[in-house]
Design an enzyme around this catalytic site. Structure first.
Site, PDB file in Angstrom:
ATOM      1  N   SER A   1       9.627   5.985  -4.011  1.00  0.00           N
ATOM      2  CA  SER A   1       9.568   5.096  -2.863  1.00  0.00           C
ATOM      3  C   SER A   1       8.540   5.625  -1.883  1.00  0.00           C
ATOM      4  O   SER A   1       8.387   6.849  -1.730  1.00  0.00           O
ATOM      5  CB  SER A   1      10.936   5.007  -2.174  1.00  0.00           C
TER       6      SER A   1
ATOM      7  N   LYS B   1      12.552  -2.903  -9.817  1.00  0.00           N
ATOM      8  CA  LYS B   1      13.988  -3.095  -9.637  1.00  0.00           C
ATOM      9  C   LYS B   1      14.586  -2.181  -8.568  1.00  0.00           C
ATOM     10  O   LYS B   1      15.745  -2.368  -8.215  1.00  0.00           O
ATOM     11  CB  LYS B   1      14.730  -2.864 -10.960  1.00  0.00           C
TER      12      LYS B   1
ATOM     13  N   HIS C   1       4.385   1.786  -8.337  1.00  0.00           N
ATOM     14  CA  HIS C   1       3.463   0.663  -8.218  1.00  0.00           C
ATOM     15  C   HIS C   1       2.497   0.617  -9.405  1.00  0.00           C
ATOM     16  O   HIS C   1       2.231  -0.460  -9.960  1.00  0.00           O
ATOM     17  CB  HIS C   1       2.644   0.785  -6.930  1.00  0.00           C
TER      18      HIS C   1
ATOM     19  N   GLY D   1       0.810  -1.203   0.000  1.00  0.00           N
ATOM     20  CA  GLY D   1       0.000   0.000   0.000  1.00  0.00           C
ATOM     21  C   GLY D   1       0.850   1.263   0.000  1.00  0.00           C
ATOM     22  O   GLY D   1       2.029   1.236  -0.313  1.00  0.00           O
ATOM     23  N   ASN D   2       0.206   2.392   0.331  1.00  0.00           N
ATOM     24  CA  ASN D   2       0.853   3.711   0.235  1.00  0.00           C
ATOM     25  C   ASN D   2       1.449   3.864  -1.159  1.00  0.00           C
ATOM     26  O   ASN D   2       2.631   4.161  -1.317  1.00  0.00           O
ATOM     27  CB  ASN D   2       1.920   3.869   1.322  1.00  0.00           C
TER      28      ASN D   2
END
Length: 277
Positions: A184, A147, A33, A27-28
């Site tokens: 990130s 990656k 993603h 999540g987040n």
């Protein structure tokens, strides 16, 4: 997008889904993603994309940020639905671990106790255990990972291969901001001044990668210079090193595919990054 909170429900959905690509997350969610979802739809030749959101306690070490890890479920669901995810598996801890998890996947220490594993003991044991469990629940044909977490990808790819899982494990190139910073979830912890400084990690990795591409064979020299440059600007590096892509061991021969990897703390935030050479 259908949301399933039980193992039985997501298994029933998977049984009707044809060829499936799976994108596991905690999540987040950020654009990295979502790029995994688009890649699954575009390149994996699948009928359905299934994603998961589960903050896995097993991979957090003592003093790490399990309780503080951001939970942004509603926003995450909107992003996944817009990207074309067909089903979301979002279990709670009682569903995933109805009793204490006594069986674990212990990756090869040569791959899991170095680099990130040296600074986060047990981390990859927790990652491999939950991912194998998710694989068994969802039973995908293809699973996609980014990656940016290079060592994680290597550990999971080799786990799937050595355990003969009928799953193709694919990696997507790191998604970056315009200034080079790898996307990130932990970037959200950076203060404004730290966010302005954060691209330096990628810049120094790029310097090392360029030196190696130009024929430098004593990898310690550019790595030491890059570490010193980070330290001059307030970073506290854990490592910055050149390794073989296949198993993250120290290179032994010329011509091997390589990757330069780093982890360093900026303020209270620990960032990781890498560049394939």
């Amino acid at each position: 997008m259908q949301i399933h909170t039980s193992i039985a429900a997501v298994r029933a959905a998977r049984a009707q889904a044809g060829r499936v690509a799976f994108v596991p997350t905690m999540g987040n969610l950020h654009d990295g993603h979502i790029c995994l979802v688009y890649a699954a739809r575009k390149h994996a030749n699948v009928d359905t994309v299934i994603a998961s959101i589960f903050v896995n306690r097993l991979q957090f070490g003592q003093g790490e940020d399990f309780d503080k890890y951001p939970r942004t479920f509603e926003a995450d669901c909107e992003k996944l639905a817009a990207a074309g995810v067909g089903h979301l598996f979002a279990p709670d801890e009682a569903e995933m671990y109805p009793q204490p998890q006594r069986y674990h996947v212990t990756p090869d220490p040569e791959q899991a106790s170095i680099l990130e594993g040296a600074f986060r003991p047990g981390h990859f044991r927790g990652v491999a255990t939950v991912v194998l469990k998710l694989f068994n629940i969802v039973q995908p044909d293809v699973a996609l990972f980014g990656k940016k977490d290079y060592q994680q990808f290597i550990v999971l790819k080799n786990m799937a291969s050595e355990l003969a899982l009928p799953i193709e494990v694919l990696a997507l190139d790191t998604v970056r901001a315009a200034d080079g910073l790898a996307l990130s979830s932990r970037n959200g912890y950076l203060l404004a001044t730290e966010r302005a400084e954060a691209p330096r990690l990628y810049q120094q990795l790029s310097v090392v990668a360029e030196a190696v591409r130009n024929g430098e064979r004593d990898f310690t020299r550019p790595c030491a210079a890059a570490l010193a440059e980070l330290e001059r600007h307030g970073w506290k590096p854990d490592y910055l090193t050149v390794r073989r892509r296949a198993d993250l061991q120290v290179p032994r021969e010329t011509g091997e595919p390589l990757v330069v990897l780093a982890a360093a703390r900026l303020g209270t935030t620990r960032l990781i990054d890498n560049i394939e050479i």
